[in-house]
Structure formats: structure tokens, C-alpha cells
Write an enzyme that holds these catalytic residues in place. Structure first.
Site: not given
Ligand code: AMP
Length: 216
Positions: A14, A89, A128, A163, A174
Site C-alpha cells: 500500500k 479495516r 522494512r 516501526r 496484524r
Molecule cells: P498500517 O500503517 O495501515 O499498517 O496501520 C498500523 C496500525 O494502525 C494498525 O495495526 C492499527 O493498530 C492502526 N490502524 C490503522 N488504520 C486503522 C483503522 N482503519 N482502524 C483501526 N486501526 C487502524
């Protein structure tokens, strides 16, 4: 330009795809993960709550996510097209998002699912590294955009960091959350008829697959 919703397992591409679309077409990139990471650095109760949820790899509550997303979608720069990365999500979020965009008069656009496999994704996560200055994605394990100098961004020379949730354990949580909560979204958008599947195993195939959809 059509708005884009990107749905994919962690590290399915993404961020990389968004970076290419921003550069080539001037899309605005809205990542709920990035917005939440910003909040998590603030020295407040909210910041600490979000920070805990992020490092455990669990989903942040809808109340928090929708508040920051709505604020972001009210900014003027989204008018020429934006990519929504990491949201919705869950089915619940997708339904609430329909209400939000109808209230704000925003187009749903195209929903794109990036497909990949567990082993590839795990390698991407564990290796990463991201640039603190420009966000560019690097990897020390996959051979794709390996940092030429340790911990330094190939693109802008900024410092690279990992991260807190980019480790094997958090990836497993995840990924399982993705399968359980996010996959039902596919059916939801299939019924609306605006969903597309793109193979994300390599960058070029992924970009050209997405461009075919955007030019359709
Ligand atoms: P990402 O950067 O998209 O991998 O998101 C990292 C973390 O942010 C996820 O593991 C969740 O803890 C939180 N997160 C991101 N987007 C959402 C969402 N739409 N709803 C709930 N938690 C989110």
C-alpha cells in the site's frame, strides 16, 4: 482523478503504490496508520492510548479513527483525488464511511485489493525500514530498495527507522486481524461493483495493474 481505497494485508505494498501514485499523478495519500502514528507521539492520554494499541498491533477504536479521518477529509487538498490507505479495516468502518462521505459529498471511487502471500509479506515486514524525512520504503531482506548506506534513505538522504510494530510477532496478529476483519469487506464492495484485484508481488506489475483500472 478517481479516489482510491487500498485494501491489503500489512506490507502488501500500500505504501509503495501510494508513493508511486502521488509522484506520478499528484494524488493525496491518506494513511490512517500514519495519522494514528502522529497522534501516538503526542504527550496526552489519547497519544498514550493510541501508542499502546499500535505497538500491540490491534485495531484502534472507531471513535478515534473516525474523528481524525473526518478532520483530514475536510481539508481542501483532497478535492483532486486521494488514496485511502489502511481504511476501512472492518465492515463496520466501511458502512460508517459510506455515511461519512455522503455527508461530506465525497465520491467512493475505486476499491483496490492488493494480493500477496504470507511468506513474502513477513519478509517485507521484518526487513522494512522507512525514511523519517520523506517516508520512502526500504528493505534490508527482500533485495528491493536495499539502503545503499546503512540506515540512510536512498532517495533523500534522511535517516531510516523501523516501526515499532514491524516485527514477526506483531505481523502475525496484524495478518490474522486482516483475514478475520478485513476480508469481509471484499464481499461488501463486490456487491457495490467497484472492486478490483491487483497482484502486488512486484512494483511494476502492481502499478500497471492499477493504472489499467484508473484509465478504465
Ligand atoms: P498500517 O500503517 O495501515 O499498517 O496501520 C498500523 C496500525 O494502525 C494498525 O495495526 C492499527 O493498530 C492502526 N490502524 C490503522 N488504520 C486503522 C483503522 N482503519 N482502524 C483501526 N486501526 C487502524
Amino acid at each position: 482523478m478517481k479516489n482510491i481505497i487500498l485494501i491489503a494485508a500489512p506490507a502488501a505494498g500500500k505504501g509503495t503504490l501510494s508513493e508511486m501514485l502521488v509522484e506520478k499523478y499528484g494524488y493525496v495519500h491518506i494513511s490512517t496508520g500514519d495519522l494514528l502514528r502522529d497522534v501516538s507521539t503526542s504527550d496526552t492520554q489519547l497519544g498514550r492510548t493510541v501508542s499502546d494499541m499500535l505497538s500491540q498491533g490491534v485495531l484502534v477504536t472507531d471513535e478515534i479513527v473516525f474523528e481524525i479521518l473526518e478532520n483530514r477529509l475536510k481539508q481542501d487538498d483532497i478535492k483532486n483525488g486521494f488514496i485511502l490507505d489502511g481504511f476501512p479495516r472492518t465492515l463496520e468502518q466501511a458502512k460508517k464511511y459510506d455515511e461519512l462521505i455522503s455527508r461530506l459529498n465525497i465520491d467512493l471511487g475505486s476499491v483496490i485489493i492488493l494480493e500477496s502471500d504470507y511468506e513474502t509479506l513477513e519478509k517485507r515486514i521484518v526487513g522494512r525500514m522507512l525514511c523519517k524525512s520523506c517516508g520512502s520504503v526500504h528493505n534490508t531482506l527482500t533485495g528491493v530498495n536495499t539502503p545503499k548506506v546503512d540506515n540512510i534513505c536512498n532517495k533523500c538522504g534522511g535517516n531510516l527507522y523501523k516501526r515499532s510494530d514491524d516485527n514477526r510477532e506483531s505481523f502475525k496478529t496484524r495478518y490474522e486481524t486482516f483475514l478475520e476483519k478485513t476480508e469481509p469487506l471484499i464481499e461488501f464492495y463486490q456487491e457495490k461493483g467497484n472492486i478490483h484485484f491487483v497482484n502486488s508481488l512486484d512494483k511494476e506489475t502492481m502499478l500497471s495493474g492499477v493504472e489499467d483500472i484508473l484509465n478504465d
